[in-house]
Design a protein around this motif. Structure first.
Motif, PDB file in Angstrom:
ATOM      1  N   LYS A 278       0.826  -1.210   0.000  1.00 10.30           N
ATOM      2  CA  LYS A 278       0.000   0.000   0.000  1.00 10.30           C
ATOM      3  C   LYS A 278       0.862   1.261   0.000  1.00 10.30           C
ATOM      4  O   LYS A 278       0.493   2.279  -0.589  1.00 10.30           O
ATOM      5  CB  LYS A 278      -0.940   0.013   1.207  1.00 10.30           C
ATOM      6  CG  LYS A 278      -2.119  -0.931   1.097  1.00 10.30           C
ATOM      7  CD  LYS A 278      -3.077  -0.766   2.256  1.00 10.30           C
ATOM      8  CE  LYS A 278      -3.831   0.541   2.184  1.00 10.30           C
ATOM      9  NZ  LYS A 278      -4.852   0.663   3.247  1.00 10.30           N
ATOM     10  N   PRO A 283      -3.636   5.024  -4.317  1.00  8.28           N
ATOM     11  CA  PRO A 283      -4.885   4.545  -3.692  1.00  8.28           C
ATOM     12  C   PRO A 283      -5.856   3.923  -4.688  1.00  8.28           C
ATOM     13  O   PRO A 283      -6.567   2.967  -4.348  1.00  8.28           O
ATOM     14  CB  PRO A 283      -5.455   5.818  -3.060  1.00  8.28           C
ATOM     15  CG  PRO A 283      -4.263   6.672  -2.793  1.00  8.28           C
ATOM     16  CD  PRO A 283      -3.318   6.408  -3.920  1.00  8.28           C
ATOM     17  N   SER A 284      -5.888   4.419  -5.915  1.00  5.82           N
ATOM     18  CA  SER A 284      -6.810   3.855  -6.906  1.00  5.82           C
ATOM     19  C   SER A 284      -6.453   2.417  -7.261  1.00  5.82           C
ATOM     20  O   SER A 284      -7.310   1.638  -7.691  1.00  5.82           O
ATOM     21  CB  SER A 284      -6.815   4.717  -8.175  1.00  5.82           C
ATOM     22  OG  SER A 284      -5.516   4.761  -8.752  1.00  5.82           O
ATOM     23  N   THR A 286      -5.143   0.243  -4.960  1.00  5.59           N
ATOM     24  CA  THR A 286      -5.377  -0.609  -3.795  1.00  5.59           C
ATOM     25  C   THR A 286      -6.828  -0.612  -3.337  1.00  5.59           C
ATOM     26  O   THR A 286      -7.211  -1.442  -2.517  1.00  5.59           O
ATOM     27  CB  THR A 286      -4.496  -0.147  -2.618  1.00  5.59           C
ATOM     28  OG1 THR A 286      -4.813   1.212  -2.285  1.00  5.59           O
ATOM     29  CG2 THR A 286      -3.021  -0.258  -2.966  1.00  5.59           C
ATOM     30  N   LYS A 287      -7.630   0.304  -3.869  1.00  3.29           N
ATOM     31  CA  LYS A 287      -9.019   0.439  -3.417  1.00  3.29           C
ATOM     32  C   LYS A 287      -9.785  -0.874  -3.529  1.00  3.29           C
ATOM     33  O   LYS A 287     -10.510  -1.271  -2.606  1.00  3.29           O
ATOM     34  CB  LYS A 287      -9.719   1.537  -4.222  1.00  3.29           C
ATOM     35  CG  LYS A 287     -11.159   1.778  -3.803  1.00  3.29           C
ATOM     36  CD  LYS A 287     -11.781   2.890  -4.626  1.00  3.29           C
ATOM     37  CE  LYS A 287     -13.236   3.108  -4.236  1.00  3.29           C
ATOM     38  NZ  LYS A 287     -13.872   4.191  -5.053  1.00  3.29           N
ATOM     39  N   ASN A 288      -9.655  -1.551  -4.658  1.00  2.00           N
ATOM     40  CA  ASN A 288     -10.395  -2.792  -4.890  1.00  2.00           C
ATOM     41  C   ASN A 288      -9.502  -4.032  -4.874  1.00  2.00           C
ATOM     42  O   ASN A 288      -9.959  -5.127  -5.207  1.00  2.00           O
ATOM     43  CB  ASN A 288     -11.131  -2.718  -6.229  1.00  2.00           C
ATOM     44  CG  ASN A 288     -12.160  -1.605  -6.255  1.00  2.00           C
ATOM     45  OD1 ASN A 288     -12.934  -1.450  -5.319  1.00  2.00           O
ATOM     46  ND2 ASN A 288     -12.155  -0.823  -7.331  1.00  2.00           N
TER      47      ASN A 288
END
Length: 315
Positions: A278, A283-284, A286-288
């Motif tokens: 992470k 973040p985009s 790791t979001k899903n």
């Protein structure tokens, strides 16, 4: 399709020391066979003859069997069903395995790389269910891998895709197989992990038995707050994270499934691994994304080989 409606198939998992097989329906091995010791048979012809004999035995017990799948530890031309070479199994060079088994057993046969078979087992029936884009890796003596992209097993232009263990994490690192420098496997296989632990214990002037240097032994030492073992696992998860982060930036998957003997260390690997990944991803990405342990363990090769064969015959 309900489990009872799924076709019967034979899945074969060929390893360097033994051949495991069984009758499979979906995610369930209905009837495992007695392993065949690979070293008892010299060359492909003798081993294929023994596999054929076992297959006929299974067909007499389960006449509804529709297909045969075999996963092998090496490079396979999936389109032609030809095994180019096998890891740690001498004499297997350019063997037309699919045609030989189809002719000798009377069943539609499909030959696949063993890591791809494991990957497909997890995608179709295990920890990868619900994913659309998935990376599967096995952490053992070596580091194998497989890819599912857009819902389909991805093999690449010469059927060699998914070799995560061969990705370099250090261009100045040790020279590995095929002249590859700094390959992930050269750091995170069981051998390198044990060798690194032995070096650090010697440096700390601490004697350890061979058993204590295995992944299981090192995991037990971490629970006892052993500082050397803690360093070994910290380095290991950092190296693994680097390799997987590279793969995530390239492929943007929604699932990473990790199996193999080393993965049995559980949270000792998964918690720090996810934290380190992470920290190196947007973040985009790791979001899903989920990083999860494999579901099937040692049965993955049998289940996956059968699943690949069923899909191929019903395509």
């Amino acid at each position: 399709m309900s489990i009872s409606d799924q076709p019967l198939a034979i899945g074969i998992d060929m390893g360097g020391t033994s051949v495991k097989y069984g009758v499979v329906r979906g995610a369930e091995i209905l009837h495992p066979g007695d392993p065949i010791i690979t070293g008892d048979f010299k060359g492909p012809k003798a081993l294929i003859k023994e596999i054929t004999r076992r297959v006929h035995q299974l067909r007499s017990q389960f006449p509804a069997i529709e297909a045969l799948g075999i996963g092998v530890p090496g490079f396979v031309d999936v389109q032609r069903g030809v095994v180019h070479e096998l890891t740690n199994v001498p004499g297997w060079k350019e063997v037309p395995l699919r045609n030989l088994l189809t002719e000798s057993t009377g069943l539609p046969c499909f030959a696949e790389n063993d890591a791809n078979a494991m990957c497909f087992a997890e995608f179709a029936h295990g920890a990868g269910q619900g994913a659309r884009n998935m990376i599967a890796i096995t952490l053992g003596t070596g580091v194998g891998g497989g890819l599912v992209l857009d819902g389909h097993l991805y093999r690449g232009s010469s059927f060699g895709a998914g070799e995560v263990g061969q990705m370099s994490i250090d261009y100045r690192g040790p020279v590995f197989v095929h002249g590859n420098v700094g390959a992930l496997e050269s750091y995170t296989g069981i051998g390198p992990l044990t060798k690194r632990a032995a070096f650090l214990y010697r440096k700390a002037k601490i004697e350890k038995s061979p058993e204590e240097l295995t992944p299981r032994g090192l995991a037990a030492s971490v629970k006892k707050k052993d500082l050397v073992a803690m360093q070994v696992w910290d380095e290991f998860t950092s190296q693994l994270a680097t390799g997987l982060v590279n793969a995530v930036w390239l492929l943007n998957p929604d699932r990473i499934v990790i199996g193999g003997g080393i993965a049995k260390a559980g949270k000792l690997i998964f918690d720090p691994l996810w934290k380190k990944m992470k920290a190196q991803l947007a973040p985009s990405f790791t979001k899903n994304l989920k990083v999860v342990p494999a579901h099937f363990g040692n049965d993955a090769g049998i289940i996956g080989s059968a699943a690949v064969a069923v899909e191929a015959t019903r395509a």
